[in-house]
Design a protein around this motif. Sequence first.
Motif, PDB file in Angstrom:
ATOM      1  N   ALA A 175       0.835  -1.200   0.000  1.00 23.95           N
ATOM      2  CA  ALA A 175       0.000   0.000   0.000  1.00 23.95           C
ATOM      3  C   ALA A 175       0.868   1.248   0.000  1.00 23.95           C
ATOM      4  O   ALA A 175       1.953   1.273   0.594  1.00 23.95           O
ATOM      5  N   SER A 177       0.335   5.881  -0.355  1.00 20.84           N
ATOM      6  CA  SER A 177      -0.613   6.978  -0.300  1.00 20.84           C
ATOM      7  C   SER A 177      -0.945   7.473  -1.698  1.00 20.84           C
ATOM      8  O   SER A 177      -0.050   7.827  -2.477  1.00 20.84           O
ATOM      9  N   SER A 217      -1.549  -1.496  -3.923  1.00 22.03           N
ATOM     10  CA  SER A 217      -2.820  -1.023  -3.392  1.00 22.03           C
ATOM     11  C   SER A 217      -2.715   0.451  -3.015  1.00 22.03           C
ATOM     12  O   SER A 217      -2.280   0.791  -1.907  1.00 22.03           O
ATOM     13  N   ARG A 219      -3.856   3.799  -1.477  1.00 22.26           N
ATOM     14  CA  ARG A 219      -4.819   4.042  -0.396  1.00 22.26           C
ATOM     15  C   ARG A 219      -4.816   5.517  -0.017  1.00 22.26           C
ATOM     16  O   ARG A 219      -3.780   6.185  -0.042  1.00 22.26           O
ATOM     17  N   ASP A 220      -5.991   5.999   0.425  1.00 20.70           N
ATOM     18  CA  ASP A 220      -6.081   7.378   0.911  1.00 20.70           C
ATOM     19  C   ASP A 220      -6.517   7.430   2.366  1.00 20.70           C
ATOM     20  O   ASP A 220      -6.804   8.502   2.901  1.00 20.70           O
ATOM     21  N   ASP A 221      -6.594   6.260   3.039  1.00 22.30           N
ATOM     22  CA  ASP A 221      -7.174   6.205   4.378  1.00 22.30           C
ATOM     23  C   ASP A 221      -6.204   5.723   5.454  1.00 22.30           C
ATOM     24  O   ASP A 221      -6.611   5.494   6.595  1.00 22.30           O
ATOM     25  N   LEU A 222      -4.940   5.566   5.135  1.00 21.03           N
ATOM     26  CA  LEU A 222      -3.962   5.073   6.107  1.00 21.03           C
ATOM     27  C   LEU A 222      -3.154   6.250   6.647  1.00 21.03           C
ATOM     28  O   LEU A 222      -2.385   6.885   5.911  1.00 21.03           O
TER      29      LEU A 222
END
Length: 271
Positions: A175, A177, A217, A219-222
Amino acid sequence: MRRPVLAVIGLLALTACGGEPPVSTSPTTTTVSSSVTTPPPAPTTTPPTTTVPPAKPAPVVVVDPGHNGANAAHPAEINRQVPAGRGRWKACNTTGTATDAGYPEHAFTWDVAVRVRDLLTAQGVRVVLTRPDDNGVGPCVDRRAAIGNESGAAAVVSIHADGATDPAARGFHIAYSAPPLNEAQGEPATRLATTMRDTFVAKGFTTSTYIGSAGLSPRDDLGGLNLSQRPAVLVECGNMRNAAEAATFSGQDGRASYAAAIAAGILAYLG
């Protein structure tokens, strides 16, 4: 009286006619040159100057073993809300997951992180861990990101294992950003993620069958990734609820293989 005059005249005549010239008794002096030739001084040879370039500082890598051993015993502390980037707030940390046999994610990530640290240190990399052991609480996700930012890390790698409920789900994913919030989250983080993915595949690991695409992957939520100002990725090594992967996580050889893949990916990225 006349005889002495004649005698004198005769004597004068003998002296004037046929007498040898007087012999000089003055000694003859011969002058010998005694000058000494002094050789010219030898030319001064200046040795060539060798410029030694300054030693290149060791790159810094932050290795973040997910969760912590005492998180479950301190729910109030790990549940408090902290900034998670993009205007969001999230829980400070979580307990993590475990295999069906009870082997916890926090123990797995700590073991692998220590192995990664040792492998990188042997290659001249300076490694910073976000926690000193597996007996504490946290740190919170925002603090983990700050450790990477403050260290000026060339790379930040967070180590996790997933807890997908489907036991058939398996495989790793990386993952990062996205969309990026700063320059480090752009090309550098994407390249770190891709390099890590490629290294895992080369080491024989299978990309995730249930999340992301081809092992990647965005992700914008980590929170740890959103708040990072350094190239950062999160490695989900696999699914702890999958029996085959759980067995790998639980064994010494399996953890060593994950550590070798992560260390190799970091070294390949540092180039």
